[in-house]
Design an enzyme around this catalytic site. Structure first.
Site: not given
Ligand code: TXD
Length: 324
Positions: A10, A14, A83, A120, A176
Site C-alpha cells: 500500500g 501512510i 474512513r 489497516t 483501536h
Molecule cells: O492507527 C492506525 N492503525 C491507523 C490506520 C491510522 C490511520 C489510518 N489507518 C488505516 O490505514 C486507514 O483506515 C486505512 O485502512 C489504512 C491506510 O491509510 P492511508 O491513509 O495510507 O490510505 P491511502 O492513502 O488511501 O492508501 C491506501 C493504499 C492506496 O495506495 C491503494 O491503492 C492501496 O492502499 N491498495 C492496495 N494495495 C495493495 N493491494 C491491494 N489489494 C490494495 N487495495 C488498495
C-alpha cells in the site's frame, strides 16, 4: 552487515510516509507495493531522488508484483480504504477484509519469516485476519494503533499542562476504536500521578474527561478537517518506532495490538488487543501487565467484547465461508 529488506504493502499516504522515514533514518532497503500501476513506482523514484540530499545509500523499488517481497525481513501492511467523515472504523470491514486476506496469503508464500506490522483498519480485527492467512507466529505480528492513540493523549495533556511532552508518561490500551482506554491511574506528569493532580485541584476531572473524549475521537477530528483521507504523519511515525525497536533490538515498551494468549489482563479469549509489549530482535518479547483500577478493568473488558463481536463477524465472512 547486509541491509534489511522492508516491504510496504500500500503506497498511499501512510505507506509513502513510512517509506520516507525509513529511508531518512537509514533503516533498510524498501519494496513499495501497490495495486495501482505506477503509483508505487512514481513514489519510489521521487523518494530515491532524495538520496543525494538526505545522504542515504538505501534502495527503494516500486512494484505491482508480489514476488518482489520475497524474503523480506519486515512487511508493513497499509493497504485498504480509509474512513470518510461520519464513518466508523468497522464500516471498513468488508472491503478491507478482502484485501487483507489476499495480502496474508502472499506473505505466507513470499515472506513467511518476516516481522509483520498491520496498519489497516478496523485494526484489531484486520491483524487477526492477517495472521490467519499469513500464518505468522504470535510473536512476529502486531497491529499499530496504541502508539498513535497514546501519542494523541500525551499531546493533548502536554497542551493542557504547558509542559514538555517528554515528561508526560501514559498509555492508551484496548481496541483501536471508541472503546480504547486511556489509563488515568498510571498517567504520570513530570513525576506526579495524574490522579494526584486532580485531587489537588491542579486540573479538573472535567478537563481530563474532555481530553479522553478528544483522544478517542482523535482520528475523526483529523478526517473532518481533511474531508478526503485520514491521518498519516503520526501513524507513520508510530509504525517506524516499532520497526526501529525490532531492527535495533531497542526493547521499547510500546502499546500495540498483540495476540493475547495466556489470559493477560484477565482476558480469557485469544485475540489481538492493544496492550504494552516489549519489542526487540525476537519480535514481541514480553506483554507488560500494568496495574489497572476497577473502572479501567471494566472499560478494557468492554473493549474486548466489541473486538470479539467484530472478529466473529469477520470470521463468518472471511474464514468460515472457506469451509462451506
Ligand atoms: O492507527 C492506525 N492503525 C491507523 C490506520 C491510522 C490511520 C489510518 N489507518 C488505516 O490505514 C486507514 O483506515 C486505512 O485502512 C489504512 C491506510 O491509510 P492511508 O491513509 O495510507 O490510505 P491511502 O492513502 O488511501 O492508501 C491506501 C493504499 C492506496 O495506495 C491503494 O491503492 C492501496 O492502499 N491498495 C492496495 N494495495 C495493495 N493491494 C491491494 N489489494 C490494495 N487495495 C488498495
Amino acid at each position: 552487515m547486509s541491509k534489511k529488506k522492508i516491504a510496504i504493502i500500500g503506497s498511499g499516504n501512510i505507506g509513502g510516509t513510512i517509506a520516507q522515514l525509513i529511508l531518512f533514518k537509514k533503516l533498510g532497503n524498501i519494496i513499495l507495493f501497490d495495486i495501482i500501476q505506477g503509483k508505487s513506482q512514481g513514489k519510489a523514484l521521487d523518494l530515491l531522488q532524495c538520496s543525494p540530499i538526505e545522504e542515504f545509500n538505501n534502495t527503494i523499488i516500486g512494484s505491482n508484483d508480489y514476488s518482489d517481497i520475497q524474503g523480506s525481513d519486515i512487511v508493513v501492511v497499509t493497504a485498504g480504504i480509509t474512513r470518510k467523515p461520519g464513518m466508523n472504523r468497522n464500516d471498513l470491514l468488508l472491503y478491507n477484509g478482502n484485501i487483507i486476506k489476499n495480502i496474508g496469503e502472499k506473505i505466507r508464500k513470499y515472506a513467511p519469516n518476516a516481522f509483520v506490522i498491520c496498519i489497516t483498519n478496523p485494526l484489531d480485527t484486520m491483524v487477526s485476519l492477517l495472521q490467519h492467512f499469513s500464518q505468522i507466529s504470535d510473536k512476529k505480528i502486531v497491529g499499530m494503533a496504541g502508539i498513535l492513540d497514546t501519542a494523541r493523549f500525551r499531546t493533548f495533556l502536554s497542551l493542557e499542562f504547558h509542559i514538555s511532552i517528554t515528561q508526560i508518561h501514559a498509555y492508551v490500551l484496548g481496541g483501536h476504536g471508541d472503546t480504547m482506554v486511556p489509563l488515568i491511574s498510571s498517567t504520570n506528569i513530570a513525576g506526579q500521578s495524574l490522579n494526584n493532580l486532580i485531587k489537588k485541584g491542579i486540573i479538573s476531572r472535567k478537563k481530563i474527561d474532555n481530553i479522553i473524549t478528544r483522544t478517542k475521537k482523535g482520528g475523526g477530528e483529523i478526517i473532518n478537517f481533511l474531508k478526503k483521507g485520514s491521518a498519516f504523519y503520526a501513524p507513520s511515525s508510530a509504525t517506524v518506532q516499532i520497526i526501529e525497536s525490532y531492527l535495533e533490538d531497542k526493547k521499547y515498551i510500546l502499546p500495540c495490538s498483540a495476540k493475547i494468549r495466556k489470559g493477560e489482563y484477565g482476558i480469557k479469549n485469544k485475540l489481538f488487543f492493544g496492550v504494552p509489549i516489549c519489542i526487540g530482535s525476537k519480535g514481541i518479547e514480553q506483554i507488560i501487565e500494568i496495574p489497572l483500577n476497577k473502572q479501567e478493568k471494566i472499560d478494557l473488558q468492554r473493549s474486548v467484547d466489541i473486538i470479539r463481536k467484530n472478529n466473529v463477524e469477520s470470521d463468518k465472512i472471511f474464514i468460515k465461508s472457506l469451509s462451506n
